[in-house]
Every structure is written in C-alpha cells, then in structure tokens.
Design an enzyme around this catalytic site. Structure first.
Site, mmCIF file in Angstrom:
data_model
loop_
_atom_site.group_PDB
_atom_site.id
_atom_site.type_symbol
_atom_site.label_atom_id
_atom_site.label_comp_id
_atom_site.label_asym_id
_atom_site.label_seq_id
_atom_site.Cartn_x
_atom_site.Cartn_y
_atom_site.Cartn_z
ATOM 1 N N ILE A 213 0.871 -1.180 0.000
ATOM 2 C CA ILE A 213 0.000 0.000 0.000
ATOM 3 C C ILE A 213 0.909 1.231 0.000
ATOM 4 O O ILE A 213 1.824 1.330 0.836
ATOM 5 C CB ILE A 213 -0.907 0.017 1.255
ATOM 6 C CG1 ILE A 213 -1.742 -1.260 1.331
ATOM 7 C CG2 ILE A 213 -1.787 1.263 1.291
ATOM 8 C CD1 ILE A 213 -2.249 -1.586 2.731
ATOM 9 N N TYR B 119 -10.411 -6.882 26.000
ATOM 10 C CA TYR B 119 -8.947 -6.848 25.844
ATOM 11 C C TYR B 119 -8.322 -7.414 27.124
ATOM 12 O O TYR B 119 -8.471 -6.832 28.204
ATOM 13 C CB TYR B 119 -8.554 -5.392 25.631
ATOM 14 C CG TYR B 119 -7.123 -5.125 25.254
ATOM 15 C CD1 TYR B 119 -6.816 -4.663 23.976
ATOM 16 C CD2 TYR B 119 -6.085 -5.284 26.161
ATOM 17 C CE1 TYR B 119 -5.509 -4.374 23.626
ATOM 18 C CE2 TYR B 119 -4.778 -5.004 25.804
ATOM 19 C CZ TYR B 119 -4.498 -4.558 24.538
ATOM 20 O OH TYR B 119 -3.209 -4.276 24.186
HETATM 21 C C1 LIG Z 1 2.261 -1.453 22.665
HETATM 22 C C2 LIG Z 1 1.376 -1.770 21.516
HETATM 23 C C3 LIG Z 1 0.077 -1.298 21.514
HETATM 24 C C4 LIG Z 1 -0.762 -1.572 20.449
HETATM 25 N N1 LIG Z 1 -2.020 -1.047 20.443
HETATM 26 C C5 LIG Z 1 -2.809 -1.210 19.378
HETATM 27 C C6 LIG Z 1 -4.088 -0.599 19.322
HETATM 28 O O1 LIG Z 1 -4.517 0.107 20.244
HETATM 29 N N2 LIG Z 1 -4.834 -0.805 18.211
HETATM 30 C C7 LIG Z 1 -4.377 -1.548 17.168
HETATM 31 O O2 LIG Z 1 -5.079 -1.669 16.173
HETATM 32 N N3 LIG Z 1 -3.186 -2.153 17.194
HETATM 33 C C8 LIG Z 1 -2.387 -1.992 18.261
HETATM 34 N N4 LIG Z 1 -1.156 -2.591 18.292
HETATM 35 C C9 LIG Z 1 -0.742 -3.447 17.166
HETATM 36 C C10 LIG Z 1 -0.053 -2.687 16.008
HETATM 37 O O3 LIG Z 1 0.334 -1.408 16.398
HETATM 38 C C11 LIG Z 1 -0.973 -2.621 14.813
HETATM 39 O O4 LIG Z 1 -1.068 -3.908 14.238
HETATM 40 C C12 LIG Z 1 -0.545 -1.596 13.744
HETATM 41 O O5 LIG Z 1 -1.614 -1.426 12.862
HETATM 42 C C13 LIG Z 1 0.679 -2.007 12.976
HETATM 43 O O6 LIG Z 1 1.130 -0.888 12.224
HETATM 44 P P1 LIG Z 1 2.653 -0.745 11.791
HETATM 45 O O7 LIG Z 1 2.792 0.460 10.948
HETATM 46 O O8 LIG Z 1 3.534 -0.839 12.965
HETATM 47 O O9 LIG Z 1 2.802 -2.038 10.866
HETATM 48 P P2 LIG Z 1 3.913 -3.162 10.922
HETATM 49 O O10 LIG Z 1 3.954 -3.777 12.251
HETATM 50 O O11 LIG Z 1 5.191 -2.655 10.355
HETATM 51 O O12 LIG Z 1 3.289 -4.210 9.879
HETATM 52 C C14 LIG Z 1 2.127 -4.912 10.184
HETATM 53 C C15 LIG Z 1 1.667 -5.731 8.967
HETATM 54 O O13 LIG Z 1 1.234 -4.856 7.949
HETATM 55 C C16 LIG Z 1 2.026 -5.010 6.781
HETATM 56 N N5 LIG Z 1 2.254 -3.667 6.236
HETATM 57 C C17 LIG Z 1 2.761 -2.588 6.884
HETATM 58 N N6 LIG Z 1 2.780 -1.535 6.066
HETATM 59 C C18 LIG Z 1 2.275 -1.953 4.877
HETATM 60 C C19 LIG Z 1 2.064 -1.336 3.607
HETATM 61 N N7 LIG Z 1 2.354 -0.054 3.388
HETATM 62 N N8 LIG Z 1 1.543 -2.087 2.610
HETATM 63 C C20 LIG Z 1 1.236 -3.390 2.791
HETATM 64 N N9 LIG Z 1 1.416 -4.038 3.963
HETATM 65 C C21 LIG Z 1 1.935 -3.311 4.988
HETATM 66 C C22 LIG Z 1 3.290 -5.698 7.248
HETATM 67 O O14 LIG Z 1 3.909 -6.458 6.214
HETATM 68 C C23 LIG Z 1 2.755 -6.581 8.360
HETATM 69 O O15 LIG Z 1 2.179 -7.723 7.790
HETATM 70 C C24 LIG Z 1 -0.290 -2.357 19.363
HETATM 71 C C25 LIG Z 1 1.021 -2.831 19.374
HETATM 72 C C26 LIG Z 1 1.851 -2.541 20.431
HETATM 73 C C27 LIG Z 1 3.254 -3.050 20.410
#
Ligand SMILES: Cc1cc2nc3c(=O)[nH]c(=O)nc-3n(C[C@H](O)[C@H](O)[C@H](O)COP(=O)(O)OP(=O)(O)OC[C@H]3O[C@@H](n4cnc5c(N)ncnc54)[C@H](O)[C@@H]3O)c2cc1C
Length: 462
Positions: free
Chosen positions: A179, A381
């Site tokens: 994306i 949660y």
């Molecule tokens: C402390 C903590 C708190 C959290 N709280 C929440 C919360 O409140 N709500 C929530 O929804 N989640 C939460 N999460 C989980 C996490 O933050 C989510 O899953 C978030 O959406 C991941 O985003 P990211 O940019 O870090 O993606 P990444 O961790 O880098 O990637 C996640 C997935 O998406 C894919 N991806 C990333 N970017 C793209 C792109 N541009 N195109 C295609 N695929 C892509 C990756 O390949 C992987 O499969 C939490 C995690 C932690 C560690």
C-alpha cells in the site's frame, strides 16, 4: 523472549527504503522476478508475527520500509478526505493534518510507532473508534503496488460494487502488495475534548452500562471499563498499599459513601468515557451517560482519572519489557463478541487462563477491559503475565496464549478484534470464518501471488 534467549530467527537479508511509488513498483517487480520474498514494514509494531519471515525460508528476504513515504499529499476540504502516504507515522499524520485544522481520530495505543499503511494492512482500531470508526471505516480509497501493476481504489462515500476490493486490501498484511497511499476521512479538530472517570460497583454493572450507552442517544468517543483486577492494577501506586486499591485516588469521603451504599470495594470497576465535539453536544452526552451510569449503580468521579489515563495511555505497554527483564512473560489477547456472549466469554477466558497457569504450576495474572463498543457487541482486551520457568518460556507462553485464544472462538468471539491474524492467530482462522472462508482467501492469495513472494505464511499458514 527469543532475543533475550539469543535465539535470532530468520531475519531479512536486505532492507530497502523506496522514496516514491515508482521505486516501490521497481522493488516489487524485481523481487518477484528474482523469486525472493518481500515483507512490507510500516512501524514494526505488529504483535501477531505479521512481519516475521518463515523460519525455514531459503529465498532472499527483502524488507521494504515505507518510512520515506511520510507526507500528507492532499486534503479535499469540501469532502473531509485526505490522501496520505502509507509510511506516515501516527504523530506525523496528526501534525500535518492539524496544521490545516483536521484530525484523523485514529489513536491506537501504538500510535507513536505505527503507520497508516500498517493500520490498513492489519485492520487496526484506535481508542476513539466509537466516534471515528475503525481504520476499516476510516479508509475510503487507496493505491497498492502489485507485481507489474498498481491497484487503485477511488475514494467513494459508498458503492454497490462488490465484493469490495477495498475490504480485500484491508487486513491483507502485505500478502497482496504494498500500500503506497491511503485516502481517509478526516474530521475538524473538536472544540472540546473531555475524558471522565466513573466507578461501577461490579464488572456486570460496568458491562451493562457500556451496552446501554452504546445504544443510547449519547455517542461518546471512548467507552472503556476495566474489570476489578485491572482497576486495582491501574490504581496501584508506589506507595505502600492500604489494602483498598482505589483509596489512593478517590477521596476518603467518597469511599465512605460507596461503603454506605454497600459496595464491595474489591469489586469496584473503573471506567473512562470520552466526549468530543461542541460544548453543548458534550454537555448533553455527559448528562445522558450520567443517567445511564447511575441506573447501573455507578458514579462519576470526574476529570482526574481521565487525565491520568490520557497521560499514561502510550506508556503502560513498556511494562512488558520491565517484566521480561525479570523473568516474566507478558502479552495481550483481545477479541470482539456480541453483547449477549460477552460475559460468558469473559468467564470462560479467565477460567481457561487460570487452568493453564495451574497446569504449568506458575503464578499468573490476567485482567481485562472493554475497549471499543459497537451497536451489537464490544471488544474485550485481556492482559496476562506469569513467571516462566526459564527452561521453556516460549512453550509455556504458547500454552497460555492458546488457551485464551481457544476460549475466544469457543465462546463466540473472533480470533482478534484489532491485532490481525499474522502467524500467531492463524491456527484459529478456520474456526473464525469457516473452511469455505479460508478457501476464498487462499484463492485470492494464490491468484494474486502465485509464487508466494509477498509476505508468505501470514493469515493462512502454509
Ligand atoms: C504497545 C502496543 C500497543 C498496540 N495497540 C494497538 C491498538 O490500540 N490498536 C491496534 O489496532 N493495534 C495496536 N497494536 C498493534 C499494532 O500497532 C498494529 O497492528 C498496527 O496497525 C501495525 O502498524 P505498523 O505500521 O507498525 O505495521 P507493521 O507492524 O510494520 O506491519 C504490520 C503488517 O502490515 C504489513 N504492512 C505494513 N505496512 C504496509 C504497507 N504499506 N503495505 C502493505 N502491507 C503493509 C506488514 O507487512 C505486516 O504484515 C499495538 C502494538 C503494540 C506493540
């Protein structure tokens, strides 16, 4: 735990940082031509194994870091739509939108370290989702680079073109392409933002209160209630415990009132309700909620706990590393279920986790809060921790985590409300969406990525 044990799994061989969509296209095409593996990387905050290469992967693994795609490209002020590059981190999204008076309203607890593209690829939810919607509601259009082509989903308020291609990309975890841009609905920064604290005499009363609020005329931005264990955890301070977990924050007078009302202070449940909008709107919503909370035996405790929650919300997760350093395993598991199934699901999950702790002979802790409400149900949660034996910490962790996940699906809940499937939850996919559902997703992945070059092994484990 693996890193602390010196057990470094299969890590990427190459990290690339494209600067625009044409460079993303070049990388995708070259990876596929070379029969390598491409794993998109947003903020790296996923906790379901979505970023990990299969341990036995022999092909070259390329991590494509979207961090340079970090700008708001365009705002359609008439429509309340913004087109934003996928690698933009939460704070950068809000800062750039804020300069023009807009907000996305998507604030996951990982907000500071996660990106828009990552949110879309994992079907993320923010803490204000009751008002702004989950990222699946917020996302109106997008662009995704696939081998040899770019998928364009135009931003539309609604369409009857189905099945929805937009929905296919939402939660695709990098398995369908990269994306590059997302067009999201944005809102004017609200005049007033307020989070109030409430106390309920019991978990049952708290759940009933949240349910009634969700179907009332009040539309809060946050509805959250902790069980008694999480309430005492939240109120724990460095001061010596007085034995009454909430006594450090609420006045002695209030405690007396609660005791006079017959409250068991060990069962007290803390709740936060958030309000956003114009002053009159906030006032009216507060009044509706106050009546509902009162009807369920609860009371308002004011702004203090709400402010505390607002300040601490991004900090609490760091306790995981503190615990890991001290020989404890800690993690979270969350689910969503219809209102009618929520309480049995909670009871079953608590029982399953405690049974797993007993089976392992460890001292464990599990607590829960309701974090997102919908018309027909809510998200529960759970946070759990236990002191592992130091011999097989991951095996012990798997047993507890699996018991919790199984209790979710057995009790009518989903495998995850907002942490995606990844590898950690893939074992429960068929129980969640049925075998034909898995077959449909499998067919989609096979058609779009026959060589399994795009983040293989996620969602469907193969
Ligand atoms: C402390 C903590 C708190 C959290 N709280 C929440 C919360 O409140 N709500 C929530 O929804 N989640 C939460 N999460 C989980 C996490 O933050 C989510 O899953 C978030 O959406 C991941 O985003 P990211 O940019 O870090 O993606 P990444 O961790 O880098 O990637 C996640 C997935 O998406 C894919 N991806 C990333 N970017 C793209 C792109 N541009 N195109 C295609 N695929 C892509 C990756 O390949 C992987 O499969 C939490 C995690 C932690 C560690």
């Amino acid at each position: 735990m693996r890193l602390r044990a010196g057990d470094i799994p299969r890590i990427p061989d190459v990290v690339v940082y494209p600067g625009d969509e044409s460079e993303v296209q070049l990388i995708v095409d070259r990876v596929v031509a070379a029969n390598a593996v491409l794993i998109p990387f947003g903020g790296g905050s996923n906790i379901s194994g979505s970023l990990e290469a299969p341990p036995d992967e022999t092909r070259t693994v390329v991590s494509i870091d979207l961090g340079r795609l970090n700008r708001v490209l365009e705002i359609d002020n008439d429509s309340g739509l913004a087109t934003i590059q996928a690698g933009t981190l939460g704070p950068d999204v809000e800062r750039q939108l804020g300069e023009h008076g807009w907000t996305l309203g998507h604030f996951p607890d990982s907000f500071t370290h996660s990106t828009l593209g990552g949110w879309v690829a994992t079907r993320s939810s923010g803490m204000q989702s009751d008002k702004y919607g989950d990222i699946a509601d917020i996302t109106r259009g997008l662009r995704a680079v696939m081998p040899g082509k770019v998928l364009v989903v135009r931003p539309l308020p609604h369409t009857s073109t189905g099945p929805s291609v937009r929905e296919m990309i939402l939660g695709s975890e990098g398995r369908l392409g990269v994306i590059t841009e997302v067009t999201v609905q944005v809102h004017r920064i609200p005049e007033k933002r307020l989070i109030l604290g409430y106390l309920f005499p019991s978990w049952d009363a708290g759940l009933a209160g949240m349910q009634e609020i969700s179907t009332s005329d009040a539309h809060p931005s946050i509805t959250r209630v902790s069980d008694a264990r999480e309430t005492s955890f939240s109120f724990a301070t460095r001061k010596k415990s007085t034995g009454i977990p909430i006594s450090s924050l609420v006045s002695k007078g209030l405690m007396k009132v609660l005791e006079r009302r017959g409250w068991d202070l060990e069962q007290v449940c803390l709740s936060f309700i958030g309000y956003e909008g114009g002053a009159a709107h906030v006032r009216r919503q507060k009044a509706i909620v106050k009546d509902i909370v009162g009807k369920h035996g609860g009371i308002v405790v004011g702004k203090g706990p709400g402010q505390l929650y607002d300040q601490k919300k991004f900090d609490t997760p760091y306790i995981r590393d503190y615990l890991l350093d001290r020989g404890a395993a800690a993690d979270v598991s969350e689910t969503a279920a219809p209102w009618s199934k929520l309480k049995p699901l909670y009871d079953n999950t608590m029982a399953a986790a405690n049974k797993a702790f007993a089976q392992l002979g460890v001292t464990g802790w599990i607590m829960c809060h309701l974090s997102h409400s919908y018309h027909s149900g809510a998200c529960l949660y759970f946070t759990f921790a236990f002191r592992h034996d130091g011999v097989d910490p991951l095996g012990q962790y798997d047993l507890v985590k699996s018991a919790i996940q199984q209790a979710f699906v057995d009790s009518g809940g989903t495998l995850s409300h907002h942490h995606a499937v990844g590898t950690e939850h893939a074992a429960w996919l068929e129980q969640d969406i049925s075998a034909p559902g898995v077959h449909m997703i499998d067919g989609l992945f096979a058609a779009m990525d026959p060589g399994q070059n795009l983040n293989p092994g996620k969602i469907i484990a193969k």
